[in-house]
Design a protein around this motif. Structure first.
Motif, PDB file in Angstrom:
ATOM      1  N   THR A 169       7.237 -19.020  -1.261  1.00 48.22           N
ATOM      2  CA  THR A 169       8.230 -18.094  -0.696  1.00 48.22           C
ATOM      3  C   THR A 169       8.322 -16.830  -1.547  1.00 48.22           C
ATOM      4  O   THR A 169       8.499 -15.732  -1.022  1.00 48.22           O
ATOM      5  N   THR A 170       8.214 -16.997  -2.840  1.00 48.80           N
ATOM      6  CA  THR A 170       8.278 -15.817  -3.708  1.00 48.80           C
ATOM      7  C   THR A 170       7.140 -14.846  -3.396  1.00 48.80           C
ATOM      8  O   THR A 170       7.339 -13.629  -3.307  1.00 48.80           O
ATOM      9  N   ILE A 171       5.936 -15.400  -3.210  1.00 53.17           N
ATOM     10  CA  ILE A 171       4.790 -14.534  -2.889  1.00 53.17           C
ATOM     11  C   ILE A 171       5.052 -13.788  -1.584  1.00 53.17           C
ATOM     12  O   ILE A 171       4.895 -12.571  -1.505  1.00 53.17           O
ATOM     13  N   ILE A 172       5.471 -14.520  -0.564  1.00 51.28           N
ATOM     14  CA  ILE A 172       5.683 -13.875   0.740  1.00 51.28           C
ATOM     15  C   ILE A 172       6.756 -12.798   0.650  1.00 51.28           C
ATOM     16  O   ILE A 172       6.611 -11.697   1.168  1.00 51.28           O
ATOM     17  N   PHE A 173       7.825 -13.118  -0.065  1.00 50.87           N
ATOM     18  CA  PHE A 173       8.940 -12.196  -0.147  1.00 50.87           C
ATOM     19  C   PHE A 173       8.571 -10.938  -0.953  1.00 50.87           C
ATOM     20  O   PHE A 173       9.008  -9.827  -0.643  1.00 50.87           O
ATOM     21  N   ALA A 174       7.734 -11.104  -1.983  1.00 49.69           N
ATOM     22  CA  ALA A 174       7.456  -9.997  -2.895  1.00 49.69           C
ATOM     23  C   ALA A 174       6.291  -9.126  -2.434  1.00 49.69           C
ATOM     24  O   ALA A 174       6.129  -8.000  -2.895  1.00 49.69           O
ATOM     25  N   LEU A 175       5.498  -9.623  -1.519  1.00 48.25           N
ATOM     26  CA  LEU A 175       4.261  -8.951  -1.121  1.00 48.25           C
ATOM     27  C   LEU A 175       4.436  -7.553  -0.488  1.00 48.25           C
ATOM     28  O   LEU A 175       3.707  -6.623  -0.836  1.00 48.25           O
ATOM     29  N   PRO A 176       5.389  -7.369   0.453  1.00 45.52           N
ATOM     30  CA  PRO A 176       5.393  -6.129   1.236  1.00 45.52           C
ATOM     31  C   PRO A 176       5.356  -4.812   0.449  1.00 45.52           C
ATOM     32  O   PRO A 176       4.544  -3.943   0.783  1.00 45.52           O
ATOM     33  N   PRO A 177       6.178  -4.619  -0.584  1.00 48.08           N
ATOM     34  CA  PRO A 177       6.104  -3.307  -1.236  1.00 48.08           C
ATOM     35  C   PRO A 177       4.739  -3.045  -1.876  1.00 48.08           C
ATOM     36  O   PRO A 177       4.320  -1.885  -1.977  1.00 48.08           O
ATOM     37  N   GLY A 178       4.056  -4.104  -2.270  1.00 46.71           N
ATOM     38  CA  GLY A 178       2.714  -3.918  -2.827  1.00 46.71           C
ATOM     39  C   GLY A 178       1.780  -3.319  -1.794  1.00 46.71           C
ATOM     40  O   GLY A 178       1.035  -2.375  -2.062  1.00 46.71           O
ATOM     41  N   VAL A 179       1.833  -3.860  -0.569  1.00 43.98           N
ATOM     42  CA  VAL A 179       0.975  -3.342   0.500  1.00 43.98           C
ATOM     43  C   VAL A 179       1.389  -1.910   0.868  1.00 43.98           C
ATOM     44  O   VAL A 179       0.579  -0.991   0.929  1.00 43.98           O
ATOM     45  N   ARG A 180       2.690  -1.749   1.088  1.00 45.13           N
ATOM     46  CA  ARG A 180       3.186  -0.441   1.535  1.00 45.13           C
ATOM     47  C   ARG A 180       2.852   0.665   0.555  1.00 45.13           C
ATOM     48  O   ARG A 180       2.383   1.733   0.940  1.00 45.13           O
ATOM     49  N   LEU A 181       3.123   0.422  -0.731  1.00 42.37           N
ATOM     50  CA  LEU A 181       2.929   1.503  -1.692  1.00 42.37           C
ATOM     51  C   LEU A 181       1.447   1.738  -1.985  1.00 42.37           C
ATOM     52  O   LEU A 181       1.052   2.848  -2.309  1.00 42.37           O
ATOM     53  N   THR A 182       0.620   0.701  -1.844  1.00 42.63           N
ATOM     54  CA  THR A 182      -0.814   0.942  -1.973  1.00 42.63           C
ATOM     55  C   THR A 182      -1.294   1.835  -0.826  1.00 42.63           C
ATOM     56  O   THR A 182      -2.002   2.826  -1.034  1.00 42.63           O
ATOM     57  N   GLU A 183      -0.858   1.501   0.390  1.00 44.80           N
ATOM     58  CA  GLU A 183      -1.247   2.323   1.542  1.00 44.80           C
ATOM     59  C   GLU A 183      -0.757   3.762   1.361  1.00 44.80           C
ATOM     60  O   GLU A 183      -1.521   4.718   1.499  1.00 44.80           O
ATOM     61  N   LEU A 184       0.510   3.878   1.008  1.00 39.10           N
ATOM     62  CA  LEU A 184       1.091   5.211   0.825  1.00 39.10           C
ATOM     63  C   LEU A 184       0.331   5.988  -0.253  1.00 39.10           C
ATOM     64  O   LEU A 184      -0.054   7.147  -0.058  1.00 39.10           O
ATOM     65  N   GLY A 185       0.100   5.326  -1.389  1.00 37.17           N
ATOM     66  CA  GLY A 185      -0.566   6.006  -2.508  1.00 37.17           C
ATOM     67  C   GLY A 185      -1.925   6.539  -2.104  1.00 37.17           C
ATOM     68  O   GLY A 185      -2.282   7.666  -2.422  1.00 37.17           O
ATOM     69  N   ILE A 186      -2.685   5.732  -1.364  1.00 31.91           N
ATOM     70  CA  ILE A 186      -4.034   6.169  -1.002  1.00 31.91           C
ATOM     71  C   ILE A 186      -3.988   7.237   0.074  1.00 31.91           C
ATOM     72  O   ILE A 186      -4.753   8.204   0.034  1.00 31.91           O
ATOM     73  N   ARG A 187      -3.048   7.098   1.005  1.00 33.51           N
ATOM     74  CA  ARG A 187      -2.953   8.148   2.025  1.00 33.51           C
ATOM     75  C   ARG A 187      -2.501   9.473   1.423  1.00 33.51           C
ATOM     76  O   ARG A 187      -2.807  10.535   1.951  1.00 33.51           O
ATOM     77  N   GLN A 188      -1.756   9.409   0.332  1.00 36.26           N
ATOM     78  CA  GLN A 188      -1.226  10.630  -0.271  1.00 36.26           C
ATOM     79  C   GLN A 188      -2.236  11.369  -1.138  1.00 36.26           C
ATOM     80  O   GLN A 188      -1.971  12.489  -1.565  1.00 36.26           O
ATOM     81  N   VAL A 189      -3.342  10.744  -1.461  1.00 37.26           N
ATOM     82  CA  VAL A 189      -4.306  11.411  -2.339  1.00 37.26           C
ATOM     83  C   VAL A 189      -4.756  12.715  -1.684  1.00 37.26           C
ATOM     84  O   VAL A 189      -5.053  12.748  -0.493  1.00 37.26           O
TER      85      VAL A 189
END
Ligand SMILES: Nc1ncnc2c1ncn2[C@@H]1O[C@H](COP(=O)(O)OP(=O)(O)O)[C@@H](O)[C@H]1O
Ligand SMILES: [Mg+2]
Lengths: 327, 409
Positions: A169-189
């Motif tokens: 449950t911890t993995i599932i709960f903690a995962l989203p910001p990792g995905v979101r901010l990775t996507e955002l970071g790469i799109r922002q380059v």
């Protein structure tokens, strides 16, 4: 399974009852029946790794380990942070909560590691393909807005109570910001910089490794920081289903109405949270701020920079997103 | 052999680009296409860039310059038409082959520098070679050489953000030069720099070009920059190439109102040179009689003559009025010229001497022999662009290649 007549009979309302809950039950039963070996493997793997890390963290005498963590704080950030960390960790030890604190830390480390290993590639894929992004986004929304307790139920169904459902449950709960901010970071380059990579004949892999990931690093690290914070808050909640650590201490104190113990456990969580937050957020910054490491690096690479070395303060840069931890 | 050739190039963004091209070919206007929801960025452009040339593409913002230049190295795939770099047809390549051409034959300099902030200056300059897989020592040596070429010795270990804008763009230039490609694409490369730095960069580019002889496609929306740098200038409007020619020929003969409006604020005194506005002169020896000299004047239809001594060295100038009022020989009527200049002296540098004296300015060739005269009226007329045929009053301009492409629309 469901008989429409009984469903309609629930209420006089104009809409039929849609049996979402029953579908979920059915799906979970099916998964349980067909993927049992898989769940067993996950269970063993999780137990082995978390218990291994816990043993590792507890292998050192608490005072020595606290000193090591304080030294790490000095290297990546500042003297103020190091002293603060040392005092906080010693306080945990003196409250006799060192062992549950290390159990929680181990759970957080393992869950964070798994979450990041999943989140970063998914984030990259979402940044590269709008289609992937369109699929991933609602899933993340669901994962983030679903009340945390709801995850606990299927996790217990699959893995019974204890450590393993807590980690899952911890993995599932903690995962989203990792995905979101990775996507955002790469799109922002910066588009032109990526274009420069193409113009000099780089392959997609060279562009990802050499341009996109390095330039997205501060944002990705902010994501990692949030993953850790969320993992910590969920690891405490996981105490409800028997995951060992500070969460269990909190649960015990609630059941005994022991306010003092509950406060001590809560304070320990706060200390861990602040330590992990400050530590990981300084990894995301450019190597410019005052930490010892950055000063060493700077002196080695750019002797002409000419800025006097001043005692660094433990300030949080404004650009860092606040950690959304439920502490 | 041309360095770069573009044939019938179209680039349409948005919906149904192929249909849009068919309609454009059939005579639809850009507005028609826009109305149907597509954006025609480049419309039927053909051009050829010669080796060693600085080819400037100019036009207002949105006229399709960036889109055009990005098809030259395959960053954008054209909707129709072909691009050749040397013998390689860029538009037919993809994947690995295309990357190879980019690594070796064609490089690029960007408006906002596009440097990698996490790498040192020399590592940035070495980027193209790194991508190509050149070993570290060789590529750093080449990068250092390129940095020296652009005047950045001693900056190699800094980070880009420790440098000023002008210096950062020099790193961008060094990165492109280190790749050893013969074709250099520069998209508004100096537009982000302030005017003084910009001029310095232009000078440096001209100097480098004289030394290295690269083929350069340079994009700008600034006419003065275009005129300074360009061997030839292509003017784009709304995706179409509306004018192609040397700076002088375009200035002398804008062709249409759009180009003329563009030209309104160009600094003409820096585009035209003495050679463009001079009147070819007749030369007489200092020991002829005033009658002989007057006859030469009349035959020429000119107002003044240059006078040389027995060895052909310039003595001065005489005007008709001087000769008529002179009592004795020509020597008595000679006066010193306002100045002695070469054909390449810009009008800006002629203004002061031409205004200060009634005598004309003498233009001499490399061997010091007089070849033309410039009087102050000719200078003023050229600055005003007011000669009745739209050309400067006296024209060596017409001798040059003047490829009038005209508007195809
Ligand atoms: N990727 C794109 N998608 C859609 N339209 C574009 C794209 N790139 C450029 N355009 C359009 O093409 C036209 C030409 O743009 P551009 O080549 O950037 O002009 P310039 O460089 O001369 O300012 C503009 O109308 C612009 O909006
Ligand atoms: Mg542009």
């Amino acid at each position: 399974m469901a008989e429409p007549t009984t469903i309609l009979a629930v209420d006089e309302g104009p809409l039929p009852r849609v049996p979402v809950g029953e579908w979920v039950d059915t799906a979970i039963d099916w998964l349980k029946d067909n993927f049992d070996p898989f769940f067993d493997a996950v269970k063993t793997g999780t137990e082995t790794s978390v218990e291994g890390v816990t043993d590792g963290l507890l292998a050192l005498p608490p005072l020595l380990f606290a000193a090591i963590l304080a030294a790490l704080a000095l290297v990546v950030r500042s003297a103020v942070f190091a002293v603060g960390s040392l005092l906080g960790l010693l306080l945990i030890q003196s409250m006799e909560l060192w062992e549950p604190a290390m159990q929680t830390l181990a759970l957080v480390l393992v869950a964070t590691l798994v979450a990041i290993v999943i989140a970063i590639p998914v984030g990259i894929a979402a940044a590269k393909s709008s289609r992937v992004s369109a699929v991933v986004r609602p899933v993340l929304d669901l994962m983030q807005t679903m009340p945390a307790f709801v995850y606990l139920i299927p996790a217990v169904t699959f893995f019974s109570i204890g450590l393993v459902p807590g980690v899952i449950t911890t993995i599932i709960f903690a995962l989203p910001p990792g995905v979101r901010l990775t996507e955002l970071g790469i799109r922002q380059v910066d588009r032109e910089t990526v274009e420069a990579g193409h113009a000099f004949g780089s392959s997609p892999w060279q562009i990802l490794r050499g341009i996109e990931l390095p330039l997205a690093r501060p944002t990705i690290m902010a994501g990692v920081n949030q993953v850790i914070m969320l993992a910590l808050s969920m690891a405490v909640i996981a105490g409800l289903i028997g995951a060992p650590g500070l969460g269990q201490v909190v649960v015990t104190s609630i059941s005994r109405l022991n306010i003092g113990l509950g406060f001590e456990a809560g304070l320990s969580v706060v200390i861990l949270a602040i330590f992990l937050d400050r530590l990981t957020s300084s990894f995301g910054e450019r190597r410019r701020e005052g930490g010892l490491r950055s000063r060493l690096v700077r002196r080695r690479t750019a002797p002409a920079a000419g800025t006097p070395v001043v005692a660094a303060e433990d300030t949080v840069p404004a650009s860092r997103p606040t950690a959304g931890a439920g502490i | 052999m041309t360095a770069l050739r573009v044939d019938g190039l179209f680039k349409v963004f948005g919906r149904h680009p192929d249909q849009a091209v068919d309609r454009l070919r059939a005579g639809a206007s850009a507005d028609d296409i826009r109305a149907s929801g597509a954006t025609p960025a480049v419309i039927d452009v053909s051009l050829a860039v010669e080796p060693g040339e600085i080819f400037v593409v100019m036009g207002l913002s949105g006229s399709g310059k960036s889109t055009l230049i990005r098809t030259l190295n395959g960053l954008l795939e054209p909707t129709a038409g072909t691009v050749h770099v040397g013998d390689d047809e860029i538009t037919a390549l993809s994947g690995k082959r295309l990357r190879e051409v980019r690594q070796r034959r064609i490089s690029m300099v960007f408006q906002h520098f596009a440097l990698l902030p996490h790498r040192s200056v020399v590592e940035n300059a070495a980027y193209a070679l790194e991508v190509r897989g050149v070993d570290r020592r060789t590529r750093l040596a080449a990068a250092n050489e390129a940095l020296a070429l652009v005047g950045l010795e001693g900056q190699a270990d800094k980070r880009p953000d420790q440098l000023s804008g002008g210096m950062q763009q020099r790193v961008g230039l060094a990165r492109a030069l280190a790749s050893e490609a013969d074709v250099l694409l520069m998209d508004e490369a100096f537009s982000a720099l302030d005017p003084l730095i910009r001029r310095e960069m232009q000078d440096q580019l001209l100097e480098l070009q004289a030394r290295l002889g690269k083929t350069i496609v340079f994009i700008t929306h600034d006419l003065n920059e275009a005129m300074r740098l360009g061997d030839r200038i292509a003017i784009m409007r709304d995706g179409r190439l509306v004018r192609l020619g040397t700076p002088e020929s375009i200035l002398a003969n804008p062709g249409d109102e759009y180009v003329e409006r563009f030209l309104a604020d160009v600094d003409r005194s820096r585009v035209f040179s003495a050679g463009d506005v001079m009147v070819p002169t007749s030369t007489v020896s200092v020991d002829v009689t005033p009658e002989t000299a007057l006859a030469a004047l009349r035959e020429r239809g000119a107002s003044a003559l240059t006078v040389v001594d027995g060895e052909g060295h310039l003595v001065g100038v005489v005007t008709g009025a001087d000769l008529l009022s002179s009592s004795g020989d020509v020597a008595a009527a000679v006066r010193p010229p306002a100045a002695r200049v070469t054909p390449s002296t810009s009008l800006a540098d002629l203004l002061a001497p031409a205004g200060a004296s009634e005598a004309p300015v003498v233009v001499v060739d490399e061997s010091g022999r007089p070849c033309g005269l410039v009087d102050s009226r000719a200078v003023l007329a050229a600055l005003a662009g007011s000669a009745s045929d739209g050309r400067p009053p006296a024209g060596s301009v017409g001798d040059r290649a003047d490829q009038l492409e005209g508007s195809r629309g």
